[in-house]
Design an enzyme around this catalytic site. Structure first.
Site, PDB file in Angstrom:
ATOM      1  N   ASP A 184      -3.684   3.918  -2.020  1.00  0.00           N
ATOM      2  CA  ASP A 184      -4.851   4.173  -1.179  1.00  0.00           C
ATOM      3  C   ASP A 184      -5.460   5.543  -1.470  1.00  0.00           C
ATOM      4  OD1 ASP A 184      -6.517   3.635   1.274  1.00  0.00           O
ATOM      5  OD2 ASP A 184      -5.451   5.419   1.957  1.00  0.00           O
ATOM      6  N   HIS A 196     -10.378  -5.331   2.357  1.00  0.00           N
ATOM      7  CA  HIS A 196     -10.395  -5.169   3.812  1.00  0.00           C
ATOM      8  C   HIS A 196     -11.441  -4.167   4.292  1.00  0.00           C
ATOM      9  CE1 HIS A 196      -7.944  -2.043   2.050  1.00  0.00           C
ATOM     10  NE2 HIS A 196      -8.120  -1.321   3.135  1.00  0.00           N
ATOM     11  N   ASP A 197     -12.146  -3.514   3.372  1.00  0.00           N
ATOM     12  CA  ASP A 197     -13.125  -2.499   3.742  1.00  0.00           C
ATOM     13  C   ASP A 197     -14.570  -2.930   3.538  1.00  0.00           C
ATOM     14  OD1 ASP A 197     -11.325  -0.547   4.570  1.00  0.00           O
ATOM     15  OD2 ASP A 197     -11.109   0.324   2.570  1.00  0.00           O
ATOM     16  N   ASP A 254       0.829  -1.194   0.000  1.00  0.00           N
ATOM     17  CA  ASP A 254       0.000   0.000   0.000  1.00  0.00           C
ATOM     18  C   ASP A 254       0.871   1.254   0.000  1.00  0.00           C
ATOM     19  OD1 ASP A 254      -2.950   0.589   0.204  1.00  0.00           O
ATOM     20  OD2 ASP A 254      -2.882  -1.299   1.305  1.00  0.00           O
ATOM     21  N   GLU A 264      -7.081   3.038  -5.827  1.00  0.00           N
ATOM     22  CA  GLU A 264      -8.390   2.860  -5.199  1.00  0.00           C
ATOM     23  C   GLU A 264      -9.220   4.109  -5.505  1.00  0.00           C
ATOM     24  OE1 GLU A 264     -10.384   2.412  -0.748  1.00  0.00           O
ATOM     25  OE2 GLU A 264      -8.585   3.590  -1.077  1.00  0.00           O
TER      26      GLU A 264
END
Length: 565
Positions: free
Chosen positions: A203, A333-334, A98, A258
């Site tokens: 990110d 993961h979200d 990330d 993202e």
């Protein structure tokens, strides 16, 4: 069309805190990933994306970076990272990390300096404002809301000013208008690439620009959330072109941005079209919420809007058919767990395999999120204190304000959507704590680990885990490799409310992928197709009678066909 190594890869996302605890202190670590690389190699993935492991106060589980050049002490050391990269590369596995560009922690040295004085050299590294006077009282510069609730501004007494933070109070936004900030982040990227990293998942990449500081007209909320104030604005593309020219292109690395659920197709192409000179591809979340999740409190009432889901996939597949590339993922993961979001609790094996096939046979680079391959499910939260995630706690508070006399409802709503669902301890075996650690995990540990775990599925040829392995083998090593990777995508019968059917076509080869999203028995007319092979199926046999395919609950079949005239 250009061809890159990452187009022929299968990725696996790792959330280090909950993947594997090698030193048994209750928290996952870098050595834990190192120890499980052989498992990932067995599964067949050749690309891993690791969520942040930078030094951090962990206000937002590592996305609040305190030091870009160091590792969070509970995760390990830089030497551990180097050893991980070396072993991964020895197994033919690329490593993507990330890259957090939008913000830092408020404990980062830049911010500590920035808040000391208005004339501090680091002041312009962040977005500061004196605020405005309303009725002789100083208030926020704007009424913009934060993604995590409340205002997107935080007051700081030291200089009697506000700084912008579109996420947590402890995550001040960087000022990308400042060329020094851009150079600092280029230097960070170069440092990690020189260490051996193969690319970045970037990110919140769509948030690097800000609109003019004008209030949102909204009578309902004190701090309304309007994505257009800090999402997909024009200068983001200018900044990414600079990063591409100075960093991504010279190192020829994979970059995945993202862009969330608010980016249009046109915006996505600006980010990741083959001629964009910005990113390799972008994650979007449009397909993550094609159900009634926001209307219910009982998870058993979840219902997938299959047509909406199909149209979403179709939209993105068509958009990137020739001039760009896409990642394929059910979740990260979200989001809530796939099996709890689109699977069926009465048919976990069948629906899990169907969902895997539906995604992995599409055009793009598939990503498996840790535990997805064994069918891990949402966590049964019983108390607000079970939440580790800051946004889940904010959701609970928001829902409780709507119905103060019903905290049970607020907990149920927050639980269904919680990011913590995907962050529970990886379930490796039926041993205590699911084989994640010898000590009680500091993160949630789903008690169904005795039933759902890696060890029980590894040697079971009919398991969900081995279905994922077969799909990965098909994409990477089989005679169907080229058609699965590069073949055209064509959806059939898009208005069908139960079946998701599409073809993959390359030269004179055609694959027909049929996926049932229903527990009911269904039929499908196969008279237009000549079946030459059954490539993969989630049932041991197929029921075909008089050119009519009879589909059982959540049945999924990939046929090689010849089309009849």
């Amino acid at each position: 069309m250009q061809k890159k190594w990452w187009m022929e890869s299968v990725g696996y996302q790792i959330y280090p805190k909950s993947f594997y605890d090698s030193n048994h202190d209750g928290i996952g670590d870098i050595k834990g990933i190192y120890e499980k690389l052989d498992y990932l190699n067995h599964l067949g993935v050749n690309l891993i994306w690791i969520c942040p492991f930078y030094d951090s106060p962990m206000d937002d589980n590592g996305y609040d970076v305190r030091d870009f050049y160091n590792v969070y002490s509970e995760f390990g050391t830089l030497e551990d990272v180097k050893e991980l990269i070396t072993k991964a590369h020895g197994l033919g596995i690329k490593v993507v990390m990330d890259f957090v560009l939008n913000h830092t922690s408020d404990e980062h040295p830049w911010f500590i300096e920035s808040r000391k004085a208005k004339n501090n050299p680091y002041r312009d590294y962040y977005i500061w404002h004196d605020g405005k006077m309303v009725d002789d009282k100083k208030v926020e510069p704007t009424n913009w809301g934060s993604f995590f609730g409340g205002s997107c501004w935080n007051y700081d007494e030291l200089t009697d000013s506000y700084y912008m933070k579109i996420f947590s109070d402890k995550m001040p936004d960087l000022n990308w208008k400042n060329p020094k900030v851009r150079q600092e982040m280029i230097d960070v990227g170069k440092w990690w690439l020189e260490l051996g990293i193969d690319g970045f998942r970037i990110d919140a990449v769509s948030h690097l620009d800000r609109a003019r500081l004008i209030d949102i007209k909204n009578q309902k909320d004190k701090y309304p959330l309007d994505w257009t104030k800090f999402s997909n604005l024009p200068k983001v593309h200018d900044y990414l072109k600079i990063l591409n020219e100075s960093l991504f292109k010279p190192y020829d690395v994979l970059t995945i941005g993202e862009v969330g659920g608010q980016a249009t197709i046109e915006e996505a192409k600006k980010y990741a079209g083959f001629e964009s000179n910005e990113l390799s591809m972008v994650f979007n979340f449009d397909h993550n919420w094609c159900n009634n999740l926001f209307d219910i409190t009982n998870p058993k009432k979840l219902k997938t809007n299959v047509v909406d889901l199909k149209k979403t996939f179709d939209k993105w597949q068509k958009a990137f058919a020739t001039d760009g590339w896409m990642p394929l993922n059910w979740l990260n993961h979200d989001q809530p767990r796939l099996m709890s979001q689109y699977g069926d609790y009465k048919y976990p094996l069948e629906s899990g395999k169907m969902l895997a096939t539906a995604l992995h046979m599409m055009r793009g680079t598939p990503f498996v999120y840790q535990g997805e391959e064994i069918g891990m499910t949402n966590y049964p939260f019983e108390d607000v204190n079970d939440f580790d995630d800051i946004s889940s706690r904010a959701t609970y508070i928001y829902e409780l304000e709507k119905t103060p006399d019903d905290p049970v409802r607020a907990l149920k709503v927050a639980s269904l959507r919680s990011r913590d669902n995907a962050r529970t301890a990886m379930q490796w075996s039926k041993d205590l704590y699911g084989g994640f650690s010898l000590e009680e995990p500091k993160i949630s540990n789903n008690r169904n680990y005795k039933r759902i775990n890696v060890a029980s599925q590894l040697n079971n040829n009919n398991s969900l885990l081995n279905h994922y392995k077969k799909l990965i083998d098909l994409r990477r090593f089989s005679a169907y490799k080229d058609i699965i990777t590069y073949g055209a995508y064509e959806q059939i019968d898009i208005e069908n409310e139960d079946l998701y059917i599409y073809k993959r076509i390359l030269d004179d080869k055609v694959l027909l992928i049929i996926n049932s999203f229903s527990k009911k028995k269904l039929t499908y007319d196969m008279s237009h197709f000549e079946i030459t092979n059954i490539v993969i199926s989630n049932y041991k046999d197929q029921k075909l009678k008089n050119k009519t395919l009879i589909l059982r609950a959540f049945e999924s079949i990939v046929f090689e066909i010849k089309e009849s005239l």
